[in-house]
Motif scaffolding. Structure first.
Motif, mmCIF file in Angstrom:
data_model
loop_
_atom_site.group_PDB
_atom_site.id
_atom_site.type_symbol
_atom_site.label_atom_id
_atom_site.label_comp_id
_atom_site.label_asym_id
_atom_site.label_seq_id
_atom_site.Cartn_x
_atom_site.Cartn_y
_atom_site.Cartn_z
ATOM 1 N N PHE A 106 -2.166 -9.754 -8.302
ATOM 2 C CA PHE A 106 -3.250 -10.185 -6.497
ATOM 3 C C PHE A 106 -2.537 -8.857 -5.649
ATOM 4 C CE2 PHE A 106 -3.924 -14.730 -5.685
ATOM 5 C CZ PHE A 106 -3.015 -15.120 -6.086
ATOM 6 N N ASN A 145 0.796 -6.924 10.869
ATOM 7 C CA ASN A 145 1.496 -7.324 9.347
ATOM 8 C C ASN A 145 0.955 -8.408 8.818
ATOM 9 O OD1 ASN A 145 1.950 -8.491 11.228
ATOM 10 N ND2 ASN A 145 4.220 -9.191 11.335
ATOM 11 N N ARG A 146 -1.014 -8.661 9.751
ATOM 12 C CA ARG A 146 -1.137 -9.356 8.623
ATOM 13 C C ARG A 146 -1.980 -8.600 7.504
ATOM 14 N NH1 ARG A 146 -6.851 -10.376 11.078
ATOM 15 N NH2 ARG A 146 -5.312 -11.149 12.730
ATOM 16 N N LEU A 147 -1.461 -9.414 6.449
ATOM 17 C CA LEU A 147 -2.549 -8.490 4.494
ATOM 18 C C LEU A 147 -3.653 -9.952 4.557
ATOM 19 C CD1 LEU A 147 0.909 -8.765 2.671
ATOM 20 C CD2 LEU A 147 -0.714 -6.289 3.815
ATOM 21 N N GLN A 186 -0.246 -3.272 -1.444
ATOM 22 C CA GLN A 186 0.349 -4.412 -2.783
ATOM 23 C C GLN A 186 -0.123 -4.535 -3.402
ATOM 24 O OE1 GLN A 186 3.203 -5.309 1.138
ATOM 25 N NE2 GLN A 186 3.820 -6.115 -0.609
ATOM 26 N N PHE A 192 8.190 -12.248 -0.733
ATOM 27 C CA PHE A 192 8.127 -13.794 -1.052
ATOM 28 C C PHE A 192 8.998 -14.737 -1.730
ATOM 29 C CE2 PHE A 192 3.524 -14.241 0.073
ATOM 30 C CZ PHE A 192 2.652 -12.952 0.457
ATOM 31 N N PHE A 221 0.943 -7.385 -6.338
ATOM 32 C CA PHE A 221 1.579 -8.689 -6.291
ATOM 33 C C PHE A 221 1.567 -9.623 -7.931
ATOM 34 C CE2 PHE A 221 4.005 -9.262 -2.716
ATOM 35 C CZ PHE A 221 2.617 -8.872 -1.527
ATOM 36 N N TYR A 276 4.179 -1.073 -3.381
ATOM 37 C CA TYR A 276 4.061 -0.709 -2.353
ATOM 38 C C TYR A 276 3.186 0.462 -2.736
ATOM 39 C CZ TYR A 276 3.713 0.725 2.429
ATOM 40 O OH TYR A 276 3.584 1.366 3.521
ATOM 41 N N LEU A 311 -3.228 -16.756 5.471
ATOM 42 C CA LEU A 311 -2.038 -16.468 6.238
ATOM 43 C C LEU A 311 -2.348 -17.987 7.275
ATOM 44 C CD1 LEU A 311 0.093 -14.861 6.982
ATOM 45 C CD2 LEU A 311 -1.700 -13.350 9.029
ATOM 46 N N TYR A 364 6.588 -15.507 7.991
ATOM 47 C CA TYR A 364 5.449 -15.840 7.924
ATOM 48 C C TYR A 364 5.387 -17.005 6.964
ATOM 49 C CZ TYR A 364 4.720 -10.391 7.785
ATOM 50 O OH TYR A 364 4.977 -9.463 8.312
ATOM 51 N N TYR A 384 1.976 -18.409 4.123
ATOM 52 C CA TYR A 384 0.901 -18.808 3.674
ATOM 53 C C TYR A 384 1.103 -20.463 2.846
ATOM 54 C CZ TYR A 384 1.206 -14.149 3.763
ATOM 55 O OH TYR A 384 0.802 -12.234 5.039
ATOM 56 N N ASN A 421 6.926 -8.391 -6.437
ATOM 57 C CA ASN A 421 5.997 -7.486 -6.012
ATOM 58 C C ASN A 421 6.682 -6.653 -6.787
ATOM 59 O OD1 ASN A 421 8.074 -8.870 -3.594
ATOM 60 N ND2 ASN A 421 6.884 -6.772 -2.257
ATOM 61 N N PHE A 430 -5.480 -10.777 1.489
ATOM 62 C CA PHE A 430 -5.513 -10.273 0.102
ATOM 63 C C PHE A 430 -7.170 -11.145 -0.850
ATOM 64 C CE2 PHE A 430 -0.893 -11.651 -1.022
ATOM 65 C CZ PHE A 430 -0.425 -11.727 0.282
ATOM 66 N N ASN A 484 -3.223 1.363 5.603
ATOM 67 C CA ASN A 484 -2.140 1.252 5.098
ATOM 68 C C ASN A 484 -1.261 1.572 4.516
ATOM 69 O OD1 ASN A 484 -2.623 2.144 9.162
ATOM 70 N ND2 ASN A 484 -3.110 4.493 7.943
ATOM 71 N N ASN A 485 -1.453 0.188 4.359
ATOM 72 C CA ASN A 485 -0.107 -0.939 3.320
ATOM 73 C C ASN A 485 -1.039 -1.378 2.893
ATOM 74 O OD1 ASN A 485 1.098 -2.742 2.011
ATOM 75 N ND2 ASN A 485 1.648 -3.974 4.564
ATOM 76 N N LEU A 533 5.143 -15.300 -6.741
ATOM 77 C CA LEU A 533 4.801 -14.365 -6.073
ATOM 78 C C LEU A 533 6.438 -12.551 -6.594
ATOM 79 C CD1 LEU A 533 2.327 -14.277 -3.145
ATOM 80 C CD2 LEU A 533 1.808 -13.240 -5.818
ATOM 81 N N PHE A 571 8.815 -5.324 10.417
ATOM 82 C CA PHE A 571 7.646 -5.026 11.025
ATOM 83 C C PHE A 571 7.165 -3.823 11.150
ATOM 84 C CE2 PHE A 571 3.382 -5.302 12.600
ATOM 85 C CZ PHE A 571 3.481 -4.986 13.932
ATOM 86 N N GLY A 572 6.018 -2.596 10.943
ATOM 87 C CA GLY A 572 7.148 -1.601 12.171
ATOM 88 C C GLY A 572 5.782 -1.314 12.606
ATOM 89 N N ASP A 617 5.740 -1.958 5.628
ATOM 90 C CA ASP A 617 5.915 -3.014 5.944
ATOM 91 C C ASP A 617 5.522 -4.313 4.354
ATOM 92 O OD1 ASP A 617 3.919 -5.223 7.633
ATOM 93 O OD2 ASP A 617 5.329 -5.146 7.254
ATOM 94 N N THR A 618 6.359 -3.827 3.682
ATOM 95 C CA THR A 618 6.321 -4.713 2.513
ATOM 96 C C THR A 618 6.551 -6.056 2.619
ATOM 97 O OG1 THR A 618 6.576 -2.554 0.863
ATOM 98 C CG2 THR A 618 7.102 -4.472 0.096
ATOM 99 N N GLN A 619 5.575 -7.183 2.143
ATOM 100 C CA GLN A 619 6.215 -8.101 2.256
ATOM 101 C C GLN A 619 6.487 -8.432 0.839
ATOM 102 O OE1 GLN A 619 3.028 -10.963 3.775
ATOM 103 N NE2 GLN A 619 2.788 -9.529 5.736
ATOM 104 N N TYR A 664 -0.574 -0.489 9.893
ATOM 105 C CA TYR A 664 0.631 0.157 10.502
ATOM 106 C C TYR A 664 -0.333 -1.133 11.623
ATOM 107 C CZ TYR A 664 2.703 2.441 6.805
ATOM 108 O OH TYR A 664 3.334 3.379 5.889
#
Lengths: 109, 118
Positions: free
Chosen positions: A86, A95-97, A33, B109, A35, A48, B45, B33, B35, A45, A99, A30-31, A43, B96-97, B105-107, A92
């Motif tokens: 990247f 919130n662990r991405l 990105q 850095f 970079f 998204y 992470l 977070y 990293y 953005n 890479f 669902n996410n 990094l 965070f949602g 939920d854009t991170q 959702y």
């Protein structure tokens, strides 16, 4: 966890050339990105884009979620585009991405 | 411009030293977070904090100790590190949602701390 593969790992471009970077992922997300990591490690953005197409100047991105891939297009490349790109994916509620290993891009004048 | 700042930007320490990395986010986010980025490896992470509570500890050795006193600040306390811990340490934040209808939920850095352990 979700596996992310990016290709090509390394790319050398002549200034002004166009290129396409690819990101494949192993599960529904669902996410997503993109970079850009500059030579100093920052990094930035870019997009998204969990689905669809977006454009920002000379960069654009397309994600086809049903086929589990995303593409980043660089048009009329400039030396400032050099760095590592990247792709990162997630879901959702988590919130662990995850890479990918990145696409190392060098643009030569 | 980044809304996430990190200090110091560079750090050299011996294996017996104790030091701390600091991260501050100015984006009003509720998640932060840490990293680790080693040469030629994907970003790894280390820790996740949601609403100041640690929700992820990705099998990180105890010589790395995180602290999140409030939703804007995050620390990484370092002690008795090894040379293989030399890396770029990146902090990030996001809103965070948990709902699938959440917009993003854009991170974002920070610039990172480049750590060298001698």
């Amino acid at each position: 966890g979700i596996q992310v593969e990016q290709s090509p790992p390394d790319l050398i471009l002549q200034e002004g050339a166009n290129s396409t970077l690819r990101c494949n992922f192993s599960d529904s997300v669902n996410n997503l990105q993109w970079f850009h990591q500059n030579p100093w490690g920052q990094l930035i953005n870019l997009f998204y884009i969990p689905s669809g197409t977006k454009q920002n100047g000379r960069l654009s991105a397309t994600t086809v979620a049903t086929e589990r891939y995303s593409l980043l297009y660089i048009s009329s490349s400039q030396t400032t585009d050099s760095g590592v790109y990247f792709c990162a994916v997630g879901r959702y509620g988590n919130n662990r991405l995850a890479f990918g290993k990145g696409n190392q891009v060098v643009v030569i004048p | 411009e980044t809304g996430v700042t990190q200090t110091p930007r560079h750090l050299v320490m011996g294996m017996t030293n104790k030091k701390s990395l600091k991260c501050e986010q100015h984006l009003g986010h509720n998640a932060m977070y840490w990293y680790k980025q080693s040469a030629k490896k994907p970003l790894e992470l280390m820790f996740v904090y949601n609403f100041k509570e640690q929700t992820e500890n990705n099998s990180v050795p105890s010589r790395f100790s995180p602290e999140c006193p409030n939703s804007s600040h995050l620390f990484l306390h370092l002690h008795t590190l090894q040379p293989e811990d030399s890396a770029l340490y990146l902090c990030a934040s996001s809103q965070f949602g948990t709902s699938e209808t959440s917009s993003t939920d854009t991170q974002y850095f920070g610039p990172g701390t480049r750590l060298t352990v001698l």
